[in-house]
Design a protein around this motif. Structure first.
Motif, PDB file in Angstrom:
ATOM      1  N   PRO A  64      -2.052  42.190 -39.228  1.00  0.00           N
ATOM      2  CA  PRO A  64      -3.483  42.488 -39.387  1.00  0.00           C
ATOM      3  C   PRO A  64      -3.694  43.896 -39.933  1.00  0.00           C
ATOM      4  CG  PRO A  64      -3.072  41.461 -37.265  1.00  0.00           C
ATOM      5  CD  PRO A  64      -1.735  41.705 -37.878  1.00  0.00           C
ATOM      6  N   GLY A  65      -4.544  44.012 -40.958  1.00  0.00           N
ATOM      7  CA  GLY A  65      -4.842  45.315 -41.558  1.00  0.00           C
ATOM      8  C   GLY A  65      -3.754  45.833 -42.475  1.00  0.00           C
ATOM      9  N   LEU A  66      -2.803  44.971 -42.833  1.00  0.00           N
ATOM     10  CA  LEU A  66      -1.698  45.391 -43.695  1.00  0.00           C
ATOM     11  C   LEU A  66      -2.208  45.880 -45.054  1.00  0.00           C
ATOM     12  CD1 LEU A  66       1.525  45.260 -43.891  1.00  0.00           C
ATOM     13  CD2 LEU A  66       1.118  43.241 -45.283  1.00  0.00           C
ATOM     14  N   LYS A  67      -1.780  47.080 -45.442  1.00  0.00           N
ATOM     15  CA  LYS A  67      -2.159  47.599 -46.759  1.00  0.00           C
ATOM     16  C   LYS A  67      -1.019  47.360 -47.744  1.00  0.00           C
ATOM     17  CE  LYS A  67      -3.676  51.705 -45.391  1.00  0.00           C
ATOM     18  NZ  LYS A  67      -4.144  53.087 -45.510  1.00  0.00           N
ATOM     19  N   ILE A  68      -1.311  46.611 -48.800  1.00  0.00           N
ATOM     20  CA  ILE A  68      -0.297  46.274 -49.801  1.00  0.00           C
ATOM     21  C   ILE A  68      -0.506  47.126 -51.045  1.00  0.00           C
ATOM     22  CG2 ILE A  68       0.518  44.467 -51.367  1.00  0.00           C
ATOM     23  CD1 ILE A  68      -0.149  42.418 -49.260  1.00  0.00           C
ATOM     24  N   GLY A  69       0.564  47.732 -51.518  1.00  0.00           N
ATOM     25  CA  GLY A  69       0.519  48.410 -52.820  1.00  0.00           C
ATOM     26  C   GLY A  69       1.258  47.521 -53.803  1.00  0.00           C
ATOM     27  N   TYR A  70       0.549  47.066 -54.842  1.00  0.00           N
ATOM     28  CA  TYR A  70       1.147  46.074 -55.733  1.00  0.00           C
ATOM     29  C   TYR A  70       1.454  46.669 -57.104  1.00  0.00           C
ATOM     30  CZ  TYR A  70       1.834  41.609 -58.053  1.00  0.00           C
ATOM     31  OH  TYR A  70       2.373  40.568 -58.741  1.00  0.00           O
ATOM     32  N   VAL A  71       2.671  46.500 -57.560  1.00  0.00           N
ATOM     33  CA  VAL A  71       3.051  46.928 -58.913  1.00  0.00           C
ATOM     34  C   VAL A  71       3.338  45.671 -59.721  1.00  0.00           C
ATOM     35  CG1 VAL A  71       4.617  48.319 -60.316  1.00  0.00           C
ATOM     36  CG2 VAL A  71       4.053  49.053 -57.998  1.00  0.00           C
ATOM     37  N   PRO A  72       2.439  45.310 -60.651  1.00  0.00           N
ATOM     38  CA  PRO A  72       2.611  44.047 -61.365  1.00  0.00           C
ATOM     39  C   PRO A  72       3.748  44.096 -62.370  1.00  0.00           C
ATOM     40  CG  PRO A  72       0.680  45.211 -62.189  1.00  0.00           C
ATOM     41  CD  PRO A  72       1.227  46.024 -61.049  1.00  0.00           C
ATOM     42  N   LEU A 134       0.658  53.489 -54.692  1.00  0.00           N
ATOM     43  CA  LEU A 134       0.920  54.364 -53.547  1.00  0.00           C
ATOM     44  C   LEU A 134      -0.339  55.047 -53.033  1.00  0.00           C
ATOM     45  CD1 LEU A 134       4.165  56.166 -54.789  1.00  0.00           C
ATOM     46  CD2 LEU A 134       3.997  54.568 -52.865  1.00  0.00           C
ATOM     47  N   ILE A 135      -1.433  54.966 -53.815  1.00  0.00           N
ATOM     48  CA  ILE A 135      -2.550  55.871 -53.584  1.00  0.00           C
ATOM     49  C   ILE A 135      -3.253  55.616 -52.251  1.00  0.00           C
ATOM     50  CG2 ILE A 135      -4.448  54.607 -54.712  1.00  0.00           C
ATOM     51  CD1 ILE A 135      -4.858  57.448 -56.176  1.00  0.00           C
ATOM     52  N   ASN A 136      -3.256  54.383 -51.793  1.00  0.00           N
ATOM     53  CA  ASN A 136      -3.907  54.095 -50.508  1.00  0.00           C
ATOM     54  C   ASN A 136      -2.942  54.162 -49.335  1.00  0.00           C
ATOM     55  OD1 ASN A 136      -6.550  53.707 -51.408  1.00  0.00           O
ATOM     56  ND2 ASN A 136      -6.063  51.640 -52.109  1.00  0.00           N
ATOM     57  N   ARG A 137      -1.828  54.821 -49.525  1.00  0.00           N
ATOM     58  CA  ARG A 137      -0.776  54.913 -48.505  1.00  0.00           C
ATOM     59  C   ARG A 137      -0.474  53.538 -47.917  1.00  0.00           C
ATOM     60  NH1 ARG A 137      -3.749  59.684 -47.787  1.00  0.00           N
ATOM     61  NH2 ARG A 137      -2.510  61.524 -48.197  1.00  0.00           N
ATOM     62  N   PRO A 138       0.114  52.658 -48.712  1.00  0.00           N
ATOM     63  CA  PRO A 138       0.336  51.277 -48.267  1.00  0.00           C
ATOM     64  C   PRO A 138       1.431  51.191 -47.199  1.00  0.00           C
ATOM     65  CG  PRO A 138       1.413  51.640 -50.360  1.00  0.00           C
ATOM     66  CD  PRO A 138       0.644  52.897 -50.064  1.00  0.00           C
ATOM     67  N   VAL A 140       3.324  48.454 -47.269  1.00  0.00           N
ATOM     68  CA  VAL A 140       4.402  47.789 -47.999  1.00  0.00           C
ATOM     69  C   VAL A 140       4.092  47.807 -49.497  1.00  0.00           C
ATOM     70  CG1 VAL A 140       3.355  45.507 -47.621  1.00  0.00           C
ATOM     71  CG2 VAL A 140       5.766  45.651 -48.219  1.00  0.00           C
ATOM     72  N   LEU A 141       5.135  48.081 -50.289  1.00  0.00           N
ATOM     73  CA  LEU A 141       5.010  48.044 -51.746  1.00  0.00           C
ATOM     74  C   LEU A 141       5.573  46.720 -52.231  1.00  0.00           C
ATOM     75  CD1 LEU A 141       6.315  51.322 -53.446  1.00  0.00           C
ATOM     76  CD2 LEU A 141       4.011  50.378 -53.562  1.00  0.00           C
ATOM     77  N   LEU A 142       4.857  46.042 -53.122  1.00  0.00           N
ATOM     78  CA  LEU A 142       5.357  44.825 -53.744  1.00  0.00           C
ATOM     79  C   LEU A 142       5.595  45.117 -55.226  1.00  0.00           C
ATOM     80  CD1 LEU A 142       4.724  43.303 -51.162  1.00  0.00           C
ATOM     81  CD2 LEU A 142       3.451  41.637 -52.472  1.00  0.00           C
ATOM     82  N   LEU A 143       6.839  44.984 -55.664  1.00  0.00           N
ATOM     83  CA  LEU A 143       7.151  45.265 -57.069  1.00  0.00           C
ATOM     84  C   LEU A 143       7.719  44.023 -57.732  1.00  0.00           C
ATOM     85  CD1 LEU A 143       8.420  48.047 -55.356  1.00  0.00           C
ATOM     86  CD2 LEU A 143       8.149  48.835 -57.685  1.00  0.00           C
ATOM     87  N   ASP A 144       7.045  43.553 -58.764  1.00  0.00           N
ATOM     88  CA  ASP A 144       7.492  42.358 -59.469  1.00  0.00           C
ATOM     89  C   ASP A 144       8.130  42.766 -60.794  1.00  0.00           C
ATOM     90  OD1 ASP A 144       7.911  39.935 -60.616  1.00  0.00           O
ATOM     91  OD2 ASP A 144       5.827  39.264 -60.560  1.00  0.00           O
ATOM     92  N   GLU A 145       9.448  42.835 -60.815  1.00  0.00           N
ATOM     93  CA  GLU A 145      10.168  43.217 -62.045  1.00  0.00           C
ATOM     94  C   GLU A 145       9.528  44.441 -62.676  1.00  0.00           C
ATOM     95  OE1 GLU A 145      12.551  41.189 -63.725  1.00  0.00           O
ATOM     96  OE2 GLU A 145      12.321  39.217 -62.842  1.00  0.00           O
ATOM     97  N   ALA A 146       9.379  45.472 -61.869  1.00  0.00           N
ATOM     98  CA  ALA A 146       8.567  46.610 -62.294  1.00  0.00           C
ATOM     99  C   ALA A 146       9.209  47.443 -63.391  1.00  0.00           C
ATOM    100  CB  ALA A 146       8.253  47.492 -61.095  1.00  0.00           C
ATOM    101  N   THR A 147      10.441  47.158 -63.766  1.00  0.00           N
ATOM    102  CA  THR A 147      11.072  47.999 -64.781  1.00  0.00           C
ATOM    103  C   THR A 147      11.246  47.275 -66.109  1.00  0.00           C
ATOM    104  OG1 THR A 147      13.247  47.345 -63.994  1.00  0.00           O
ATOM    105  CG2 THR A 147      12.341  49.379 -63.114  1.00  0.00           C
TER     106      THR A 147
END
Lengths: 243, 265
Positions: A64-72, A134-138, A140-147
């Motif tokens: 509950p209340g999990l903040k996700i930082g998503y890198v598409p 990162l800006i909302n201090r997540p 968990v970071l989710l990175l989908d083939e970010a490179t």
């Protein structure tokens, strides 16, 4: 409770079952990497976790209340859309300029605030995406083939940056990557996916698992031999050649 | 003051330009130009239906434009490429609309007034409807601005931020239908898309942020409306097309200026 708990997840597109009986968790502060060949359902798993894909069966529970930082995987900004890095960073709410600078510094690109997004290089662009996540201090970071689109030294540097930021802030990471040789060393846990979870565990355990070898080993022949990212197990070439 | 037909026409033109500017930016950013065209062309069918049922034009056009926009949204990604689908729907709607109007032999209709607008005949009630619609569209888009922008940039990013891109798309669809309904009197169905796209495109090079682009597009749209009407008065040209001509001239002028400054730099 785990940050993300996936239990017996099933995802189907029409008659096509993409994910079958997937169970996995992401715990606070750990770095988890998902590997798997093309079409193994990696991106579908991500889309299910963020709520972009309807799940057919099973359960996904976020703390509950999990903040996700998503890198598409790929973010295309149309050339007709003018947007500065600063404005892009502030997409999701009121954020101070100081916080923007802080996040950009953490991502390794402190001086881009006033630049246009469309004028950034591939590496700068990916780092700005990371900073925005990162800006909302997540939690968990989710990175989908970010490179994608970065060369090998570029993506290695990018992953080192992520590892450094996350070890410092305690932010967990769940990432998809093709570049096993780069991400394996940074990961606490690797999940090998091919429609189902083939095997999971520490990088060393997974790299030596027969299921993983079957998917990524070059000695197995057939179409999978075309899968190029095998530099992390040079030893197995000679080993399998000897067989 | 509103007794003067030129004053009413100017206010109508400026109202539509203000609504079209922020919406037009999204149409340009999301490459929905054909989508705007299809919705606008369907409006002529709305005109025919309104006349057949002796309704005012506004609700009929709004209903058909909305139905069209929703149909396109639902059919998207199901077999045909988007531009093929829109090509079929837009021109079919226009053709059916024109045929439907021809059945209304009892009433004498000036079809040109709906195809190219009849801004000089804007009544006080029309003006009220146009500004009511414009304020509604501007309020809708201002309310959802950041969400719409996030969805425009990346669908997954929007989901991960807790947004629903389908819902935001619906806001744009609704705004588009309202804009078409209020703009039909000003520029007519054939030129509504121009009013959406040209000011936004002209503003692109002058802006560094999305907000600035929308504001500049609104100014360019308003200047086009005022300039076009004055031009139409002086040269005795049709008002709607004259407005679009001014917008097009501004588009070319801004691009030439930027091209020159780039060459010098």
């Amino acid at each position: 409770m785990s940050l993300i708990t996936v239990k017996n997840l099933v995802v189907t597109y029409g008659a096509n079952t993409v994910l079958e009986n997937i169970s996995m968790t992401v715990e606070r502060g750990e770095i988890v990497t998902i590997v798997g060949p093309n079409g193994s359902g990696k991106t579908s798993l991500f889309r299910a976790i963020i709520g972009a894909t309807q799940v057919t069966g099973g359960d996904i529970a976020l703390q509950p209340g999990l903040k996700i930082g998503y890198v598409p995987q790929r973010l295309h900004i149309d050339a007709t859309l003018p947007i500065t890095v600063e404005r892009f960073m502030r997409l999701t709410g009121r954020i101070s300029r100081a916080r923007c600078k802080e996040a950009l510094s953490a991502a390794g690109v402190p001086d881009l605030l006033k630049r246009q997004m469309t004028q950034l290089s591939g590496g700068q662009f990916q780092r700005v995406l990371l900073a925005r996540a990162l800006i909302n201090r997540p939690d968990v970071l989710l990175l989908d083939e970010a490179t994608q689109g970065l060369d090998q030294p570029g993506s290695a540097a990018f992953y080192r940056q992520i590892e450094a930021v996350c070890r410092e802030t305690g932010c967990a990471v769940l990432m998809i990557s093709h570049e096993l040789h780069v991400v394996m060393s940074a990961s606490d846990r690797v999940i090998c996916l091919n429609g189902h979870v083939c095997c999971q565990g520490t990088p060393a355990v997974v790299a030596s698992a027969p299921e993983y070898r079957a998917l990524f080993g070059t000695g197995t022949g057939g179409a999978l031999a075309l899968y190029r990212h095998d530099h992390d197990h040079d030893h197995s070439h000679s080993h399998e050649a000897a067989e | 003051m509103l007794d003067d037909f030129m004053t009413r026409a100017t206010l109508a033109g400026v109202g539509v330009a203000f609504a079209a500017a922020p919406l037009g930016c999204f149409v340009v950013w999301r490459r929905m130009a054909y989508f705007g065209d299809a919705t606008a062309h369907a409006a002529i069918l709305g005109v025919a239906l309104s006349l057949a049922f002796e309704l005012s034009i506004f609700p009929g056009v709004l209903a058909v434009a909305l139905a069209m926009a929703l149909a396109v949204t639902l059919l998207a990604g199901r077999g045909y490429a988007m531009d093929t689908l829109l090509g079929v729907l837009a021109h079919s709607a226009l053709a059916f609309g024109l045929v439907a109007v021809s059945f209304l032999s009892g009433v004498r209709i000036d079809l040109m007034a709906y195809l190219f607008g009849d801004i000089l005949a804007v009544s006080r009630l029309d003006l009220l409807i146009i500004w009511g619609g414009a304020v509604l569209v501007i309020a809708l888009i201002a309310w959802r601005w950041s969400a719409l922008l996030t969805c425009t940039l990346n669908e997954e990013l929007a989901y991960a931020s807790g947004l629903n891109p389908n819902r935001e798309q619906l806001i744009l669809t609704l705004s588009l239908a309202i804009t078409v309904a209020v703009a039909i009197k000003v520029v007519g169905v054939l030129l509504i898309a121009a009013l959406l796209i040209i000011p936004a495109a002209a503003a692109r090079g002058l802006a560094r942020t999305p907000e600035a682009m929308a504001a500049i597009a609104a100014i360019i749209g308003a200047v086009s409306a005022v300039g076009g009407l004055q031009g139409a008065y002086v040269f005795d040209t049709p008002a709607g097309p004259s407005i679009v001509c001014v917008a097009a001239i501004l588009f070319v002028a801004f691009n030439l200026v930027q091209w020159r400054s780039k060459v010098r730099a």
